[in-house]
Motif scaffolding. Structure first.
Motif, short mmCIF file in Angstrom:
data_model
loop_
_atom_site.label_atom_id
_atom_site.label_comp_id
_atom_site.label_asym_id
_atom_site.label_seq_id
_atom_site.Cartn_x
_atom_site.Cartn_y
_atom_site.Cartn_z
N ASN A 299 6.36 3.32 21.09
CA ASN A 299 5.02 3.22 20.54
C ASN A 299 4.84 4.09 19.31
O ASN A 299 4.00 3.82 18.48
CB ASN A 299 3.99 3.64 21.59
N ASN A 300 5.64 5.13 19.22
CA ASN A 300 5.42 6.11 18.17
C ASN A 300 6.14 5.70 16.89
O ASN A 300 7.26 6.13 16.62
CB ASN A 300 5.91 7.49 18.66
N ARG A 301 5.50 4.83 16.11
CA ARG A 301 6.12 4.33 14.89
C ARG A 301 5.07 4.49 13.78
O ARG A 301 4.18 3.66 13.62
CB ARG A 301 6.56 2.88 15.09
N PRO A 302 5.17 5.58 13.01
CA PRO A 302 4.07 6.00 12.13
C PRO A 302 3.65 4.97 11.08
O PRO A 302 2.47 4.92 10.72
CB PRO A 302 4.61 7.27 11.46
N ASP A 303 4.57 4.14 10.58
CA ASP A 303 4.18 3.19 9.54
C ASP A 303 3.70 1.85 10.10
O ASP A 303 3.31 0.95 9.34
CB ASP A 303 5.36 2.94 8.59
N VAL B 261 7.56 -11.82 15.69
CA VAL B 261 7.70 -11.63 14.25
C VAL B 261 9.05 -10.98 13.98
O VAL B 261 9.40 -9.99 14.63
CB VAL B 261 6.56 -10.73 13.70
N ALA B 262 9.80 -11.56 13.05
CA ALA B 262 11.13 -11.06 12.71
C ALA B 262 11.14 -10.64 11.25
O ALA B 262 10.51 -11.29 10.42
CB ALA B 262 12.17 -12.15 12.94
N THR B 263 11.87 -9.57 10.93
CA THR B 263 11.81 -9.09 9.55
C THR B 263 13.05 -8.29 9.14
O THR B 263 13.92 -7.99 9.95
CB THR B 263 10.52 -8.28 9.33
N THR B 264 13.07 -7.94 7.87
CA THR B 264 14.17 -7.22 7.24
C THR B 264 14.00 -5.71 7.44
O THR B 264 12.92 -5.25 7.84
CB THR B 264 14.15 -7.46 5.73
N PRO B 265 15.04 -4.91 7.13
CA PRO B 265 14.89 -3.45 7.23
C PRO B 265 13.72 -2.93 6.38
O PRO B 265 13.05 -1.97 6.74
CB PRO B 265 16.23 -2.92 6.71
N LEU B 266 13.44 -3.60 5.24
CA LEU B 266 12.37 -3.15 4.35
C LEU B 266 11.02 -3.14 5.06
O LEU B 266 10.23 -2.20 4.91
CB LEU B 266 12.29 -4.08 3.13
N LEU B 267 10.74 -4.19 5.83
CA LEU B 267 9.43 -4.32 6.45
C LEU B 267 9.40 -3.90 7.92
O LEU B 267 8.32 -3.81 8.52
CB LEU B 267 8.91 -5.76 6.32
N ALA B 268 10.57 -3.67 8.50
CA ALA B 268 10.63 -3.35 9.94
C ALA B 268 9.73 -2.18 10.35
O ALA B 268 9.14 -2.22 11.44
CB ALA B 268 12.07 -3.12 10.36
N PRO B 269 9.61 -1.14 9.53
CA PRO B 269 8.75 -0.01 9.95
C PRO B 269 7.30 -0.41 10.21
O PRO B 269 6.58 0.28 10.91
CB PRO B 269 8.82 0.97 8.79
N LYS C 118 0.85 -1.19 0.00
CA LYS C 118 0.00 0.00 0.00
C LYS C 118 0.89 1.25 0.00
O LYS C 118 0.67 2.18 -0.77
CB LYS C 118 -0.90 -0.03 1.24
N LYS C 119 1.91 1.21 0.84
CA LYS C 119 2.81 2.35 0.98
C LYS C 119 3.52 2.66 -0.34
O LYS C 119 3.70 3.81 -0.71
CB LYS C 119 3.84 2.03 2.07
N ILE C 120 3.96 1.62 -1.06
CA ILE C 120 4.69 1.88 -2.30
C ILE C 120 3.76 1.92 -3.52
O ILE C 120 4.21 1.96 -4.66
CB ILE C 120 5.82 0.84 -2.54
N GLY C 121 2.46 1.87 -3.27
CA GLY C 121 1.50 2.07 -4.36
C GLY C 121 1.29 0.88 -5.26
O GLY C 121 0.84 1.01 -6.39
N GLU C 122 1.64 -0.33 -4.76
CA GLU C 122 1.40 -1.53 -5.58
C GLU C 122 0.20 -2.31 -5.03
O GLU C 122 0.30 -3.48 -4.67
CB GLU C 122 2.66 -2.40 -5.63
N THR C 123 -0.93 -1.62 -4.99
CA THR C 123 -2.12 -2.25 -4.38
C THR C 123 -2.74 -3.32 -5.25
O THR C 123 -3.66 -4.00 -4.83
CB THR C 123 -3.18 -1.18 -4.05
#
Lengths: 498, 136, 487
Positions: A323-327, A297-305, A164-169
């Motif tokens: 707590n304040n993590r906008p994405d 849940v563990a993830t890469t820098p790409l999905l961490a946000p 959604k964020k990168i516009g590939e819906t």
């Protein structure tokens, strides 16, 4: 309405609390109010108050304790005997991990205690985040999900949020092998993805050609379990992950079988983007008869946000809840996750260290292959090759002795030998599947006993099939009428069958 | 598996690949829908049948409900298009009728056909048996 | 202080196989039987590049001994300086007394090392506990059936909302803004996946305004109305108008209720609830920094087949002996896969066990007494505090249960910091979740807040207030004065 004749009623093994209840008994003494009291009707409007007490049981304390102790004796448990349950990793739960429960500083901490007063707990969470990142090769970990299935849902939500964020819906499809756990399609569907089922290749592995035909600009993700639910490692995993990435899709790693590769290979290195861990499988937190769990849940820098909040950070010598993590996809559970499970998993990992965890995997795989080799002459093993921590056999040979024999009958017969049945009829792609996972904590003596019992059962199938068909014979109850239970659900002591 | 299960389908029955049947009643454009004996036996003891409300309009292939045994569940698909004009209330209390007599008391819904031509697209009993043999 | 875990002293270098039974000779025997020379041969199907790049940056190489592990955990527990503080924090997790019997039973490994009771022949203990729990929750809520159970009260709210969406085939969820803010956040996260489903928040104090904006047609799009009772502020909501709206529009009425409050308060069935949910933490479960808890869900019989999670049913075995089994399993993911009512596989069974033992020990009179005691003590504290200059109840017109919100004449944080120095966790600031209440504080009182603690609270609260007032001469440090209580 059931058509069968009603047999003479027998006494229940243990009467319910409600049958034993008699008015006036107390199980506990409680303190007095201790402050000047006001008439209750002045504090709470009478129309909001209960007129009649709930029909909770009334028993003396000893009778309550005896009730539950007797009930406990009707259970099979790891501490009682072997559980060769494939896909469930029923390993020994080390007693030192129970020490958590004796530490008031940990058990009595309120989830909204200010960070500076909760540094010990936050340090455990932070360190476990780091350990799990290290073990899986991923960049960042959130411990918030309440269980593996919720972790899986979170992972898929993160993938959706990313596109959604990168516009590939237009990426609305998720590809899942037909051998996958039922939670995979359920989680993908709960995120609004369309599930495409990938038929496994003849050898039980991912069909790379078939996968390519399903991949498209609509592919959001491919969900894989590696080793697969057949216990087989995907040899072509690097090619598979590359192919999916080339198509613009992401890869989800179902961590159910992490015990088979921990300390030997890291899911992130295989090319996966996000995964969940079941602490009750890999890190021996108690299964509890069906929970509680914990699904990091563990993830890469790409999905961490996109990871759910909160996450524990370490800055300037202080641990803090972020707590304040906008994405972030947001919150999936109240408060901070199942901390008790984290403390136990932290204790377990600390007890082994990196070398110990590598040994855990090696012994788990060694044990599974030992049983496989010892039983291959007796039971058909449809994908007979080196397995990882589990393997699948079936009852086809036994069916030839007597057409009525099947996997369920054999599984039920195991109970008469004090062993819990293996996982049966899963994965769905293997007919009459019997899936065996011994884990690393079983001794050679236990493995040999299981092998002997399985051979004995085969002999019984040949010589006295009725014995198998009517099993179990020695358990507290036998052949439970599940059909009536489902036709006329009786779910409440006070409410007659529905 | 089909060889173990003796399925005797009424001659006028017409079937869908997902094992739902249509039986044509006295009125030409009103049909009864249920599932084949083979399907019922494959599921095992039926414990619950979820049926739609009367008045629902279905296209051919639309799901109209679901059927459950202890360890399996399956959606039910309408072999024809039309309006649901009756449902078999008996199944609420006695879902086992689907196992005992699927072409009789174990019927599920009645549909007022919107396009009787659709009946021709379904399999006759012989074709259905052949289809079962090929898929086993 | 962050310790260096990478180099623990006294590491188990030569006996790292902590809970592994095999000796080197055992391993060799297994290899011989398989026909391999070393276990390494079993990993040849893993690409070499994956195995050769294994390194660890944080994970220690070696494990710790049992004694060291326990020392380590004890040190970490001691680093929680809040340990032993008088605790007035609530907001959905309540410090309550846990009778010894609860953990005596829950620590029996016949319960906690058992698997999910899919095999009823080997799981009658776990199954009967589940059935007894379902009955107790049905009794407390006045509903026909209850499950056993989902992750926590927050996820139970979402699961109930989605039940309503499935049952009514409608797309709009109405939720009161006085429902736990985190429960509303969870709903917002989950609803993302549901396509056209929308969530609208309403203020129960102005419910009629919200409902009036819905014309008759829109009212028929509402799947459910969700209310918490007592609400997040501890106040008791009026329910008649919601009951009326649900009756007229056909929407389901979902109530989230603290189970302890149900010892004294009306069962939600009595005011028209269709589904009742809540958290079982207060029933004998540790606070544990937020989990594991458990979410109960109860509903009317006609919605039973849409209830997610595990259900235990009573039946008989082949000899006619009464017994128990999991039932209606076709709702669950392992059968329904993509069409399941939920993807949940866990049932918080151990938390359910604790709650069942707890409710058995308390009985109906015990639970009622505990609720009564909490109400009395909370009102005593509230009345004493509102006598202080400038301190007011945030919702003076609403009755409250055992938790209440105060508005202070000064900012909340320095007052709480000051209470911390006296080993008191004084309450939860409301400003983060309700910015319209910048100077408000949520205070919870249970049986663990003894009369002595109440007096201390009053004394130090009043002191903190006077020191924090803008006209105060003394002033007070607004930073947490750690050294004051670190010894």
């Amino acid at each position: 309405m059931t058509t069968q004749a009603t047999p003479e009623p027998l006494a229940p093994l243990e009467r319910s609390l409600f049958e034993k209840s008699s008015p006036g008994h107390r199980g506990l003494s409680l303190p007095a109010t201790g402050v000047p009291e006001q008439p209750l009707d002045q504090l709470l409007p009478p129309e909001l108050q209960r007129k009649e007490s709930a029909k909770l049981p009334e028993l003396a304390q000893l009778d309550i304790i005896r009730h539950f102790v007797r009930l406990s004796k009707l259970n099979h448990s790891i501490d009682d005997d072997f559980y060769p349950l494939g896909s469930c990793t029923m390993k020994y739960n080390p007693k030192v991990c129970d020490y958590y429960g004796m530490l008031d500083g940990l058990t009595q901490l309120h989830p909204r205690t200010p960070d500076h007063l909760s540094q010990g707990t936050l340090e455990i969470i932070y360190t476990l985040q780091q350990y799990l990142a290290d073990i899986t090769g991923f960049h960042q970990v959130s411990l918030q999900p309440a269980a593996g299935a919720q972790g899986e849902l979170v992972g898929m939500m993160m993938i959706k949020a990313h596109f959604k964020k990168i516009g590939e819906t237009q990426r609305t499809e998720v590809i899942i092998p037909d051998s996958a756990h039922g939670t995979n399609p359920a989680s993908a569907a709960m995120c609004g993805f369309k599930v495409l089922e990938l038929k496994s290749a003849e050898n039980g592995l991912v069909d790379v050609v078939g996968l390519k035909t399903l991949l498209s600009e609509k592919t959001a993700a491919v969900m894989l379990t590696n080793p697969s639910t057949l216990g087989l490692f995907e040899r072509d995993i690097l090619e598979i992950t590359q192919t999916v990435h080339d198509a613009g899709g992401l890869l989800y790693y179902d961590g159910a079988n992490l015990n088979a590769v921990m300390g030997q290979a890291k899911p992130a290195d295989m090319g996966f983007d996000v995964m969940h861990i079941n602490t009750h499988k890999t890190f021996a937190t108690p299964h509890g008869g069906g929970g509680p769990g914990c699904g990091p849940v563990a993830t890469t820098p790409l999905l961490a946000p996109y990871l759910p909040s909160p996450i524990v950070a370490f800055d300037n010598g202080q641990y803090t809840l972020h707590n304040n993590r906008p994405d972030s996809i947001g919150r999936v559970k109240t408060f901070n996750g199942n901390f008790e499970m984290m403390a136990r998993a932290f204790t377990y990992i600390s007890a082994y260290g990196a070398k110990g965890l590598a040994q855990v995997t090696q012994d788990a795989v060694l044990n599974a292959n030992y049983i496989r080799k010892q039983l291959e002459a007796t039971y058909e093993i449809p994908y007979d090759q080196v397995c990882k921590h589990e393997f699948v056999m079936n009852s086809h040979r036994q069916k030839k002795y007597d057409e009525r024999l099947n996997t369920m009958a054999i599984a039920k017969r195991l109970m008469d030998y004090g062993i819990h049945p293996m996982t049966v009829y899963f994965p769905l792609i293997a007919h009459e599947a019997m899936m065996v996972e011994p884990t690393e904590t079983e001794s050679k003596e236990t493995l040999d006993r299981f092998i002997d019992v399985m051979r004995q059962i085969d002999a019984e199938c040949r010589n006295s099939p009725e014995l198998i068909l009517n099993a179990p014979h020695t358990t507290p109850v036998q052949k439970v009428d599940e059909v009536s239970a489902a036709r006329n659900p009786d779910l409440n002591f006070y409410c007659c069958p529905i | 598996m089909s060889s173990f299960i003796k399925d005797i389908i009424p001659e006028e029955g017409r079937l869908l690949e997902t094992h739902e049947y249509v039986l044509i009643g006295d009125e030409d454009d009103r049909v009864r829908v249920g599932i084949s004996h083979f399907a019922a036996e494959s599921l095992g003891d039926v414990v619950f049948v979820e049926l739609p409300e009367i008045g629902l309009t279905l296209e051919k292939g639309d799901p109209f409900g679901s059927i459950e045994s202890v360890k399996a569940a399956s959606d039910l698909y309408s072999p024809v298009g039309g309006e649901v004009v009756a449902i078999n209330m008996k199944l609420e209390e006695e879902p086992e009728l689907v196992n005992d007599n699927c072409y009789g008391d174990g019927w599920m819904i009645e549909i007022q056909l919107s396009n009787p031509e659709e009946l021709n697209e379904l399999m006759e009993p012989e074709a259905y048996f052949k289809f079962l043999d090929n898929t086993q | 202080m962050r310790r260096d875990y990478t180099n623990p002293s006294g590491a188990l270098t030569d006996q790292m196989t902590n809970f592994l039974p095999h000796t080197p000779a055992d391993r060799q025997a297994l290899c011989d039987a398989i026909g391999i020379t070393s276990p390494e041969a079993l990993f040849e199907d893993i690409p070499e590049s994956l195995r050769s790049q294994l390194t660890y940056t944080v994970l220690p190489q070696h494990g710790l001994s049992e004694q060291e592990l326990m020392e380590e955990l004890k040190t970490l527990a001691d680093n929680n300086q809040a340990n032993g503080f008088a605790n007035f924090l609530g907001g959905g997790a309540y410090p309550r007394f846990i009778p010894m019997g609860v953990n005596t039973i829950a620590n029996r490994s016949e319960f906690y090392t058992a698997y999910t009771p899919y095999q009823p022949e080997m799981s009658q203990g776990t199954l009967q506990v589940g059935f007894e729990f379902q009955t107790m929750i049905s009794e407390l809520t006045g509903m026909d059936v209850a499950n056993a159970a989902v992750y926590d009260g927050g996820t139970a709210v979402s699961e109930a909302a989605f039940m309503a969406v499935r049952i009514k085939r409608r797309k709009k969820i109405l939720i009161a803004k006085t429902v736990h803010p985190q429960h509303r956040e969870i709903l917002a996260t989950y609803v993302e996946g549901l396509g056209e489903v929308t969530v609208e928040t309403f203020d129960p104090a102005h419910l009629d305004q919200t409902l009036n904006t819905l014309d008759e047609k829109e009212a028929k799009t509402v799947a459910c109305v969700i209310l918490q009772q007592p609400n997040y502020f501890g106040s008791l909501e009026t329910t008649q108008n919601i009951q009326d709206f649900c009756q007229q529009s056909g929407a389901l009425f979902i109530v989230s209720a603290d189970p302890v409050s149900l010892g004294l308060l009306k069962a939600p069935s009595d005011y028209g609830a269709d589904i009742v949910v809540g958290d079982i933490q207060p029933l004998g479960n540790h606070l544990a920094y937020g989990g594991p808890y458990g979410g109960y869900m109860a509903c009317k019989q006609k919605y039973m087949r849409q209830l997610p999670g595990r259900l235990v049913g009573r039946t008989t075995d082949r000899k006619g002996r009464p017994c128990y089994t999991l039932t209606l399993q076709t709702r669950e993911q392992h059968i329904r896969r993509a069409k399941a009512t939920s993807n949940i596989c866990t049932s918080q069974t151990l938390n359910v066990l604790k709650a069942t033992v707890y409710l058995a020990l308390l009985g109906p009179q015990g639970l009622k007494h505990l609720a009564h005691l909490s109400v009395q003590r909370a009102h005593y504290l509230a009345e004493r505090l509102v006598q202080l200059d400038g301190v007011e109840l945030l919702h003076p017109k609403q009755p409250f249960f055992s938790e209440f919100a105060l508005t202070l004449p000064v900012p909340v944080k320095p007052v709480l910091d000051s209470l911390n120095t006296h080993r008191i966790l004084g309450g939860l600031p409301l400003a983060d979740e309700y910015p319209e209440h910048p100077n408000s504080l949520l205070i919870s009182v249970t049986e663990l807040n003894t009369p002595e603690q109440l007096e201390q609270y009053i004394r130090f609260f009043s002191q903190a207030l006077s020191l924090t007032r803008p006209d105060s001469q003394a002033g007070v440090s607004t930073s947490p004065a750690l050294e004051a209580y670190s010894s």
